[in-house]
Design a protein around this motif. Structure first.
Motif: not given
Length: 641
Positions: A196-197, A233
């Motif tokens: 996740n971010d 990512q």
């Protein structure tokens, strides 16, 4: 007096008797080489002696004149108890592999697994007829009644397993490595890591702090692996730089390159080598018949190897993620100055994300990278191995395998930075008399440091497969793992190639570091240079063995090799072994090694200019390392400094 001379001549003749072996039926025939001149001067054998010679010259029949041993019954006879432990340790790393097991590398892994699990053939070596093109007197033939034994390290497996007293492992802490269990694995390797971010920001912050991050605008591409799992990512992948998919194995060139093993266990050369009479294609027959290494499972060949073949095969079997890099032809060929690097990062937690079954159990990971530099391309390739400083403290084994193929006219700059394992404990060379009362000995603190149980192994195999290809490699070993071993091989297979290998190794605390390099000149008209610098302090042990081999086909070779070692304490130990093996007769080669401590005169000079002793020592150490570290890709130097 005449009788004395006759006896002396007869004794000489009996000592000169040789035995010729008939390999077709395993029969033994003694052949007398006694000179006929003895008979000519009247001092030949008596009638009784002639009868004894005639009786001895009859063929010895197996099973009648001597007992034929059961060779298989003796296969494990020379394996000591610790050797057995080494084999069991390697078997635990290999794990249980049933029929039908699915490997990420498919047929490649199956082939390497079969190679490992098939015991070597027990065979005798016989001298070929003198008129045979491959005749050589350098053979080791055992008597027919003597049992045939495998070379040391090959008692159980088909590729040599580490042995404490083996030539290539003698300066490494094999005992400490084998006594540590690394049988656990991260079962999620092979599955992309989704973040996740918040996690992306956290990991990026850690990588920046550890010097394992370069921003997007300063790199051509970036592949990030967290505990062996590819993290899209954090990566900047392209069509030519990506985490390998199973579909990539359908490419014949990729498959051919991934199939290759180190130490000559892939006999076919990565490229044919012109020698004026045709082309050389087999590793085992280079410089034949008198100077070839021969069968890689022979004891002679094993003594010249780096000992990485079993671990490269293990990597093929266990790996589930491969960094695949293909630099297209002509890329950046017209670019002036440095080109943007391709960065591959392996970031490790203390437990590498593994699942453990018992207390004290460690885990292993097997990173893999394949780089192909196409014709007339320019590439800067950076590999970085760093810590994340999270997870449970567990012993870890890092078994990396990097393969590089450089084609015609291509230029590759390669930086390998090993910074995992944290920092060693300073002052471990100090004793109680050097400390205040009640102060804990630094070596006791170091002995409890978790990373001291870690083992970092890396095999770097470089093949220059095109005319005028160029490779410049820089290796920095500055991490804190307890045991570290990096083996680099550069095969120069085409005319006009150039290879430059530079390395810096920092060893301290109670570390054991072993650096091995091999520059293998096979093609003519090539050049190479090597500079290795080592700094060893505390109670550390550092070893470096550099080998340059120039085959008969590699005429007009120019090669230079130099090792410099600085000892920073009186409790550390160092081994430096530069070696040249030159079969060609038209070469210019030189090698050398120095071992010393910091110059007292230079320290005095700096202190006389107002610097304290600590600053003076640091300045000299930075200067010592500077001509290696300056060769690291500029985008990484800023992060490290």
């Amino acid at each position: 007096m005449m009788r004395f001379n006759s006896l002396a001549l007869m004794m000489y003749a009996s000592l000169s008797e040789s035995w010729a072996f008939i390999s077709s039926n395993n029969r033994l025939t003694p052949t007398s080489t006694m000179s006929t001149s003895l008979f000519a001067i009247g001092v030949g054998p008596t009638k009784e002696e002639e009868e004894e010679i005639t009786k001895a010259e009859k063929e010895l029949i197996p099973g009648v004149d001597y007992e034929v041993p059961d060779h298989e019954a003796y296969r494990l006879s020379r394996r000591a108890s610790f050797d057995e432990k080494c084999d069991a340790w390697f078997g635990a790393l290999l794990g249980e592999i049933d029929d039908g097991h699915s490997f990420f590398l498919g047929d490649i892994a199956e082939k390497h697994h079969k190679k490992l699990m098939t015991p070597v053939e027990l065979k005798n070596e016989f001298m070929k007829p003198i008129d045979d093109p491959e005749y050589t007197p350098f053979v080791s033939t055992r008597l027919p009644w003597a049992p045939l034994l495998p070379a040391f390290g090959l008692e159980q497996y088909g590729i040599p397993i580490p042995r404490r007293n083996a030539e290539t492992w003698r300066h490494f802490d094999v005992t400490g490595m084998v006594n540590q269990d690394y049988s656990a694995t991260n079962k999620d390797v092979g599955v992309e890591l989704e973040l996740n971010d918040e996690q992306v920001a956290l990991y990026k912050e850690k990588l920046i702090a550890k010097g394992g991050w370069v921003e997007d605008d300063k790199v051509t591409a970036r592949l990030v692996y967290i505990n062996g799992q590819f993290c899209p990512q954090l990566s900047l992948a392209t069509d030519n730089v990506r985490n390998m998919a199973k579909e990539d194995l359908k490419n014949k060139e990729v498959q051919q390159y991934l199939t290759r093993l180190t130490d000559g266990f892939t006999d076919e050369l990565a490229a044919p080598v012109p020698d004026g009479k045709g082309e050389l294609t087999q590793f085992s027959k280079l410089s034949k018949p008198n100077h070839c290494v021969g069968d890689p499972t022979s004891q002679f060949a094993i003594n010249t190897q780096q000992g990485t073949a079993c671990f490269s095969a293990l990597n093929s079997i266990k790996t589930k993620a491969v960094a695949l890099i293909r630099q297209p032809a002509g890329t950046d060929s017209d670019t002036e100055g440095d080109v943007k690097p391709i960065l591959v990062v392996n970031a490790l937690s203390r437990d590498i994300g593994a699942t453990f079954e018992s207390e004290g159990q460690g885990a292993a990971m097997h990173p893999r990278a394949l780089l192909i530099a196409e014709e007339n391309s320019r590439t800067s390739f950076v590999q970085s191995c760093v810590d994340l400083d999270d997870g449970e403290d567990r012993p870890t084994l890092y078994n990396g395998y990097t393969q590089i193929f450089v084609k015609e006219g291509a230029k590759l700059k390669h930086s390998y930075l090993e910074e995992s394992g944290g920092m060693v404990t300073g002052g471990t060379e100090l004793g109680k008399k050097d400390l205040s009362e009640g102060e804990i000995l630094p070596r006791e603190i170091e002995s409890k440091r978790p990373a001291l149980k870690d083992t970092h192994l890396e095999a770097i195999d470089v093949q220059l497969v095109g005319d005028e290809a160029s490779y410049e490699g820089v290796l920095l070993s500055i991490g804190g793992s307890g045991r570290l071993r990096i083996a680099q091989n550069v095969a120069i297979l085409r005319p006009g190639c150039h290879a430059s290998v530079k390395g810096l190794s920092l060893t301290g605390g109670a570390q054991r570091t072993d650096i091995k390099t091999n520059l293998h000149h096979v093609a003519q008209g090539a050049t190479s240079e090597q500079l290795q610098k080592n700094m060893i302090g505390g109670r550390g042990t550092g070893a470096w063995r550099g080998r340059i081999r120039v085959e008969q086909s590699a005429q007009q070779t120019e090669s230079n090799q130099l090792s410099r070692t600085i000892l920073l304490s009186d409790r550390c130990r160092a081994w430096a072994a530069p070696t040249l093996e030159i079969i060609a007769d038209d070469v210019q080669c030189a090698h050398g090694a120095t071992v010393s401590d910091l110059s007292e005169e230079e320290l005095f000079y700096l202190q006389s200019r107002g610097l304290d002793k600590k600053t003076s020592r640091n300045m000299l150490m930075y200067a010592f390392a500077g001509d290696v570290t300056v060769c690291v890709d500029s985008s990484m130097r800023g992060e490290i400094d």
